[in-house]
Motif scaffolding. Sequence first.
Motif, mmCIF file in Angstrom:
data_model
loop_
_atom_site.group_PDB
_atom_site.id
_atom_site.type_symbol
_atom_site.label_atom_id
_atom_site.label_comp_id
_atom_site.label_asym_id
_atom_site.label_seq_id
_atom_site.Cartn_x
_atom_site.Cartn_y
_atom_site.Cartn_z
ATOM 1 N N ILE A 188 0.854 -1.208 0.000
ATOM 2 C CA ILE A 188 0.000 0.000 0.000
ATOM 3 C C ILE A 188 0.882 1.247 0.000
ATOM 4 O O ILE A 188 0.648 2.191 -0.750
ATOM 5 N N ALA A 189 1.926 1.206 0.855
ATOM 6 C CA ALA A 189 2.826 2.365 0.927
ATOM 7 C C ALA A 189 3.486 2.591 -0.430
ATOM 8 O O ALA A 189 3.590 3.735 -0.892
ATOM 9 N N ALA A 190 3.913 1.498 -1.067
ATOM 10 C CA ALA A 190 4.566 1.612 -2.375
ATOM 11 C C ALA A 190 3.600 2.212 -3.392
ATOM 12 O O ALA A 190 3.977 3.087 -4.178
ATOM 13 N N PHE A 191 2.337 1.764 -3.353
ATOM 14 C CA PHE A 191 1.348 2.277 -4.312
ATOM 15 C C PHE A 191 1.162 3.783 -4.126
ATOM 16 O O PHE A 191 1.246 4.553 -5.088
ATOM 17 N N ILE A 192 0.948 4.188 -2.892
ATOM 18 C CA ILE A 192 0.614 5.603 -2.658
ATOM 19 C C ILE A 192 1.818 6.511 -2.931
ATOM 20 O O ILE A 192 1.684 7.554 -3.578
ATOM 21 N N LEU A 193 3.002 6.105 -2.456
ATOM 22 C CA LEU A 193 4.170 6.967 -2.674
ATOM 23 C C LEU A 193 4.570 7.006 -4.152
ATOM 24 O O LEU A 193 4.969 8.049 -4.669
ATOM 25 N N THR A 194 4.436 5.862 -4.820
ATOM 26 C CA THR A 194 4.727 5.819 -6.258
ATOM 27 C C THR A 194 3.748 6.722 -7.011
ATOM 28 O O THR A 194 4.116 7.482 -7.900
ATOM 29 N N TRP A 195 2.493 6.633 -6.613
ATOM 30 C CA TRP A 195 1.452 7.447 -7.247
ATOM 31 C C TRP A 195 1.708 8.935 -7.015
ATOM 32 O O TRP A 195 1.609 9.745 -7.947
ATOM 33 N N ALA A 196 2.086 9.277 -5.778
ATOM 34 C CA ALA A 196 2.344 10.684 -5.449
ATOM 35 C C ALA A 196 3.534 11.211 -6.257
ATOM 36 O O ALA A 196 3.523 12.347 -6.732
ATOM 37 N N LYS A 197 4.564 10.350 -6.409
ATOM 38 C CA LYS A 197 5.737 10.779 -7.183
ATOM 39 C C LYS A 197 5.362 10.949 -8.665
ATOM 40 O O LYS A 197 5.787 11.908 -9.315
ATOM 41 N N ALA A 198 4.541 10.024 -9.173
ATOM 42 C CA ALA A 198 4.107 10.107 -10.577
ATOM 43 C C ALA A 198 3.274 11.372 -10.788
ATOM 44 O O ALA A 198 3.407 12.065 -11.811
ATOM 45 N N LEU A 199 2.425 11.694 -9.817
ATOM 46 C CA LEU A 199 1.551 12.867 -9.912
ATOM 47 C C LEU A 199 2.379 14.151 -10.032
ATOM 48 O O LEU A 199 2.025 15.064 -10.778
ATOM 49 N N GLY A 200 3.481 14.195 -9.295
ATOM 50 C CA GLY A 200 4.301 15.414 -9.287
ATOM 51 C C GLY A 200 5.387 15.410 -10.354
ATOM 52 O O GLY A 200 6.170 16.355 -10.436
#
Lengths: 263, 359
Positions: A188-200
Motif C-alpha cells: 500500500i505504501a509503495a502504491f501511494i508513494l509511487t502514485w504521489a511521485k508520478a503525480l508530481g
Amino acid sequence: MRGCCAKGLRASIVAALMVLALYVGLIVSLFWFLDPATLKQTLLSERTVFSVKLSLMAATLATVLALLLAIPAAYALSRYRFPGREAAETVLEFPIIVSPAALGAIILIFFNNPLGAWIQENIVYFVFGFAGIVLAQFVTVLGLAVRMLKAAFDEVPVELETVARTLGASPRHGFFTVTLPLAKSGLIAAFILTWAKALGEFGATLMVAGSMAMRTETLPIAIFMKLSSADIEGTVALILVLVTIGLTALFTARRILGRAVHA
Amino acid sequence: MLEIDGLIARAGGFRLEGVSLLVGEGECHAVLGPSGSGKSTLLHAVLGTLEVAAGRVRLANEDITTLPVERRRLGYVPQQLGLFPHLSVRDNVLYSARARRVPEPEYRPLLDRLVEITGIGALLDRSIATLSGGERQRVALVRALAANPRLVLLDEPFTALNESLRRELWWLVKDLQRERGLTVMLVTHDLTEAFFLADDITVLIEGRQEQSGDKRTIFRHPASFAVARFLGLKNLFPATITACAEGRIIADCPSLGVTFRLSGEAPAGTPILVGLRPEDVALRDAEHPPREGERVVSGKARIIDLGAEAVMHLETTPGGPVVELTAGWRTLHRFRLEDGQAGVTVALPETEMFWVKAS
C-alpha cells in the motif's frame, strides 16, 4: 552524562521541527500571493479540470503498470540469487541519479532510433501524447516502486514460505496466501508513494509529451506554463491544488499503514 | 521410513559430506551437532529447499530427492515455528487442508484428535500474536501433524522455552509420536532433548557424519574424539596401545599410572584417549574394595556442591590429571568424604570405559 543526552535529545527535536517549519513555511508563503477570486476562477476553469483529470489518470495508470512489473521483480530480487541481480539492483537507482529531464530526453532519443520508431508506428504512439505522459511517469517511478516493494518482501521471513510449501501450498499459492498478505502494508505504501511521485513528475513528462494545453498539460506542466506567463496568482492556485492532492494521498497512506500495523 | 544414502549437499561455502542414515517407521532420529556442523543443511536437503549434489533421499520407498517440497508430504516445525501471523490459530491449523483442498470429512477426525491431545481447543479463534510461547509450540505441532505427514521434521523447536515447558512439550511430542506412529527427524544441538526424544542418533561435526546408531551406544561409546568432546565427556586421558590380541587392547596410561585392558583392535603404538563417564567412576575404601576389572587411582578430593548432587574432582597429582565423579550426597557421606581430603581412592571399571584414537 544525562545532561548531555538531554541536550542531544532537545537538539534533535529542534531539527525535526525545523524540517517541518521549512516546508510549512514554503507552503504558507504562497498565501501572500493568494487571490480568492483568481483561485476560484482557476479551480473552475476547464483547463485546470482537464489538467487534474489528466494528472490523476496518468499517475494512476503509470503506478498500476509500474507495480505490475515491480511486484514480481522485487520478489525475485528479494528471494533469489541469479546472474545480473547486482546490476539490476544498481539500475534501480538510475532514475534517482539521472535527472528526470535527462531521463525524458533518453526516452525521446529512443523513439528516434529504428526500434523506437517501429514501436511508435506499429504499437503505440508515445511522443506528445497521453501514452508519452504515462511512459515518462512509469520510467521515473519504476525504480522507486521496486525498491520499496523489495524492502517489503525482505521483511517477510522466507521460512514462512517454506512452511507453507511443506503444508502442501504451491509456490504461487504460498505467495498469494502468505507473502503478499504479510507484505500488504509495504504494498500500500509503495502504491501511494509511487502514485504521489508520478503525480508530481515534471521533467520527463515535459521532454516526452511536451506542454500542449488541453492535451498533455498535467498539473506540474500547467504550473510551469502559468509561471512562464508571469501569472503568479494562477500559479499559486495550481500549486495549492497539487499540494492538496499530494498531502491527502500521503495522509491517507499513513492512516492505512497505521491501521494495518495495529490490526 | 526415511532413507538417506550418500547425501552430499552444498550451502554457500559449506559442504555436507556423504551422509547416510535410516529412520525406521514410527521412530525418532535425532541429528545432533554443534553450530556449523551441517544439521540445517541436511534438514533442508530432506525438506527439498536445498539442491542435493549427490546421493538419494527416499521416503516410504519413494525417491523424493528431486520432488518439489509441496509434494513430499512432510510436517515441518522450524526453530522460529513459522506460524502465519496474519491468520488465526484456526486458519493456521487448517492451512494444509485448504492448500491441498482436502474435504472436511477427511481431515476433521485427525484435526479434532490433535486439538484434543494438545489442548488448543480454546485457542482456535485467537490471533497468533496473543499466544504464549508454549501455546505457539502446540499450535505449530498441530498444524504440522494435521497434514498427516509421512515424516515430521523438527528443527530445534523448543530452544526458546524455559526448562519446565520444554520437558512438558517433550512429553507431548513423545505421546503424539507413540499414538500416531510418527516418523520423526529431530535436529538439535541439545543432548538432553536428543536423548529424551530419539531412539537413534546421528552426530554431525563440520559437515561429516561422525557417528550414527542407537543412543545408548553413542552415549557410552563415542566413535571419535570429536564426538566425545561434543558429548561433553570429562574424563579423557591420553594412553598408548602396547599390545592387541583377540579383540582386546592393552593401553598404558602413564598420566594415571594405570594399564587398561579394553575391547577393540588397533596396532600397538597407536596413541589413544581412554575415557569414562563421571557417573561410572566409583568410590572405593577398605569397606568397599575394588572389584575385578576395576583399576584404581588415588588423590586429593575437591567437592563441588551442585545442590541435589555433588561433583568430585580427584586430583591424582598436584597439577596432574583430574578424574571427575558424580555422586549423591548420601554416597559421599557414606564414604565420610570432605572437601580437600587426601588419599581418596576411586575405581575405573574397564567394562564401562571406551577409547578413541587421539586426533
